[in-house]
Design an enzyme around this catalytic site. Structure first.
Site, PDB file in Angstrom:
ATOM      1  N   LYS B 116     -13.679   0.810  -5.590  1.00 52.38           N
ATOM      2  CA  LYS B 116     -12.163   0.718  -6.730  1.00 52.38           C
ATOM      3  C   LYS B 116     -11.936   1.192  -7.163  1.00 52.38           C
ATOM      4  O   LYS B 116     -10.778   1.737  -7.037  1.00 52.38           O
ATOM      5  CB  LYS B 116     -13.171  -0.794  -8.032  1.00 52.38           C
ATOM      6  N   GLY B 164     -18.501  -8.978 -17.659  1.00 49.14           N
ATOM      7  CA  GLY B 164     -18.436 -10.225 -17.935  1.00 49.14           C
ATOM      8  C   GLY B 164     -17.546 -10.662 -19.420  1.00 49.14           C
ATOM      9  O   GLY B 164     -17.720 -11.345 -20.107  1.00 49.14           O
ATOM     10  N   GLU B 200      -5.049  -0.550 -19.775  1.00 45.42           N
ATOM     11  CA  GLU B 200      -3.738  -0.204 -18.679  1.00 45.42           C
ATOM     12  C   GLU B 200      -3.187  -1.648 -18.590  1.00 45.42           C
ATOM     13  O   GLU B 200      -3.160  -2.117 -19.605  1.00 45.42           O
ATOM     14  CB  GLU B 200      -4.218  -0.755 -17.191  1.00 45.42           C
ATOM     15  N   LYS B 201      -2.034  -1.518 -17.690  1.00 49.38           N
ATOM     16  CA  LYS B 201      -0.985  -2.417 -18.408  1.00 49.38           C
ATOM     17  C   LYS B 201      -1.160  -3.421 -18.375  1.00 49.38           C
ATOM     18  O   LYS B 201      -1.698  -4.271 -17.201  1.00 49.38           O
ATOM     19  CB  LYS B 201       0.292  -1.730 -17.170  1.00 49.38           C
ATOM     20  N   HIS B 208      -1.140 -13.896  -6.652  1.00 50.49           N
ATOM     21  CA  HIS B 208      -1.941 -13.237  -6.018  1.00 50.49           C
ATOM     22  C   HIS B 208      -1.517 -13.277  -5.172  1.00 50.49           C
ATOM     23  O   HIS B 208      -0.876 -14.786  -4.087  1.00 50.49           O
ATOM     24  CB  HIS B 208      -3.601 -13.493  -6.464  1.00 50.49           C
ATOM     25  N   ASN B 290      -9.416  -6.065   1.282  1.00 47.13           N
ATOM     26  CA  ASN B 290      -9.980  -6.492   1.741  1.00 47.13           C
ATOM     27  C   ASN B 290     -10.167  -6.026   3.546  1.00 47.13           C
ATOM     28  O   ASN B 290      -9.204  -6.278   3.865  1.00 47.13           O
ATOM     29  CB  ASN B 290     -10.100  -8.168   1.899  1.00 47.13           C
ATOM     30  N   ARG B 292     -11.257  -7.016   6.484  1.00 48.57           N
ATOM     31  CA  ARG B 292     -12.175  -7.880   7.355  1.00 48.57           C
ATOM     32  C   ARG B 292     -11.081  -9.255   7.103  1.00 48.57           C
ATOM     33  O   ARG B 292     -10.318  -9.003   6.355  1.00 48.57           O
ATOM     34  CB  ARG B 292     -13.590  -8.377   6.470  1.00 48.57           C
TER      35      ARG B 292
END
Lengths: 70, 451
Positions: B116, B164, B200-201, B208, B290, B292
């Protein structure tokens, strides 16, 4: 006496409670695993765990009894 | 072109890859676990090999076993599908070391995009917008307030060791921030032994939206427009469509160009997807890449007329792309729904034996199937059993087509989300294009309590 039942079909990933344990309503008795999802199975009543009906790794169907609380 | 390809995957995606291989005259090798012995894809392949027990770490994630099957069968390339080993750098490296072609980007790029922080830094360097945030822990509430002032409220506080949802809180002013900082830092310290906080903002009520990219090994790349994938439950997509019902032509182009900046900076090859969060003002921020093929790739194929699996095979074989950005246009509208074996009220999995699978048919209706009408759906894998895709001239027509198709879709023997899909597709807010990540929570779950 109340029964703790499986809310989905899957395998018993972990038993959190053991026979003779004192548990409260909402405490987890077992964690089931199915299709990459882990679902905790809480008790709906407080009391003593009289019997655990399954073992880790067992396959259970929805509605199967996992434990009996007294 | 390769003479033989092994598909290191299962279910609908294995069947999907086999279909294109057949059309191209490429022989196929399937691998399967004991639980998948009777799965449709196993019978579709020219050869199939049992690779182990039902659990994925004893079969589909067993790199040694898959490599030995590839060698035994004489497969020249491996298609990893999605999930499983598709973004595993060790697997990609190992295959190449064995002299077999991995159908995907380089192991190096897979590794970078799988981390990340590394991914965020790469994107920032490439000039792709990222969510403004602190790159190091903020030591005090005072410092946090200074950062918040620079991004603008609301902001999200995150414990660096958190997980979580613990140690995470959205705040909308200095006062809230001060309280939340102390409380969450303390809680994170108690839970994880580390109280350091990031900030973070907060992107409010986002969509999405992701961009499909494709690049060859000769420096040519294109973007194949966007997919809107906001409707999700348990952070898994349920309904996807292309194009997005809301994106302006200008933002579409800017997002596509940002995606191409990333492709160039990474020297990316093969098919990939860059996921963005998009706010109401069409500001977009990098979420992840991603490396793939995606589950929802069919909607892109439907609107562009390009077979993405064919392109993956050609690129892996060293061929040049035969089209340029200007050759690509959006033709009509496509919608995909994922059929899950699960309780439509609780989203809990529902394995079992299918007793009926009746599928709609007609122009513009496409199926991708992991099962047949009497399949045993085991508890070992993802609950997705099928995908239903429709294509039509306009979004309204696509919704109409999907409405008819989903009402003819019959699954019996297990619980499925078909009733949920019917409600989503026919919901006014869906028709209006109100496809936000909160859709299920805001518009679907309330329909359950009103019953």
């Amino acid at each position: 006496m109340t029964e703790v039942k499986a809310s989905m079909a899957g395998s018993v990933w972990k038993l959190v409670a053991a026979q003779g344990d004192q548990i409260n309503e909402g405490d987890d008795v077992a964690i089931l695993e199915s299709m990459k999802m882990e679902i905790p199975i809480p008790s709906e009543s407080s009391g003593t765990v009289k019997e655990i009906k399954v073992e880790e790794g067992d396959f259970v169907n929805e509605g199967d009894v996992i434990a009996i609380i007294e | 072109m390769f003479k033989k390809v092994l598909i290191a995957n299962r279910g609908e995606i294995a069947a999907r890859v086999i279909r294109t291989c057949k059309q191209m005259g490429i022989a196929t090798v399937a691998v399967y676990s004991e639980a998948d012995q009777h799965a449709p894809y196993v019978g579709l392949a020219d050869e199939s090999y049992l690779i182990g027990k039902p659990r994925v770490n004893e079969s589909y994630l067993n790199i040694d076993k898959i490599v030995s099957v590839a060698k035994e069968s004489g497969a020249e390339a491996i298609h990893p599908g999605y999930g499983l080993l598709s973004e595993n750098t060790e697997f990609a490296k190992r295959i190449e070391k064995e002299g077999i072609t991995f159908i995907g980007p380089s192991a190096d790029v897979i590794g970078k995009m799988g981390d990340k922080i590394a991914a965020r830094n790469e994107m920032k360097r490439a000039g792709v917008p990222i969510i403004p945030g602190t790159e190091q822990a903020v030591e005090s509430a005072e410092k946090a307030k200074e950062w918040a002032a620079s991004f603008g409220y609301p902001v999200m506080l995150k414990a660096s060791a958190g997980g979580g949802g613990i140690g995470m809180q959205a705040v909308s002013n200095d006062e809230e921030l001060e309280k939340a900082f102390e409380g969450n830092s303390k809680r994170a310290k108690a839970f994880f032994g580390n109280g350091s906080m990031f900030i973070e903002k907060l992107i409010e009520n986002p969509r999405h939206i992701e961009i499909q990219v494709l690049a060859d090994q000769h420096g040519n790349g294109v973007y194949l427009f966007e997919r809107e994938c906001s409707i999700q439950r348990r952070h898994q997509k349920v309904v996807e469509e292309a194009p997005s019902p809301v994106l302006s032509e200008d933002t579409r182009t800017r997002m596509g160009e940002s995606a191409m900046k990333a492709v160039q900076a990474l020297h990316y090859t093969n098919a990939g997807t860059i996921e963005f969060l998009v706010d109401d003002n069409e500001n977009y921020y990098f979420l992840e890449m991603n490396t793939r093929l995606q589950v929802e790739h069919p909607v892109t194929e439907e609107i562009t007329g390009i077979d993405l699996v064919e392109q993956q095979l050609r690129v892996a074989n060293g061929e040049k792309l035969t089209f340029k950005q200007n050759d690509l246009t959006i033709n009509g509208h496509a919608i995909e729904v994922r059929i899950y074996a699960e309780d439509p009220n609780t989203f809990y999995p529902s394995p079992g034996k299918l007793t009926k699978l009746d599928l709609p048919d007609g122009p513009g209706v496409r199926h991708e199937l992991a099962v047949h009408s009497s399949s045993e759906i085991t508890p070992f894998y993802d609950p997705m059993i099928a995908k239903l895709i429709v294509h039509a001239e306009t979004r309204d027509e696509a919704i109409e087509r999907m409405t008819q198709a989903i009402h003819q879709y019959e699954v019996e023997g297990i619980k499925s989300n078909v009733t949920m899909l019917k409600r989503i597709i026919t919901h006014d807010k869906f028709k209006q294009g109100e496809t936000k990540t909160t859709f299920i929570q805001d518009y679907y779950l309330p329909t359950l309590t009103n019953q």
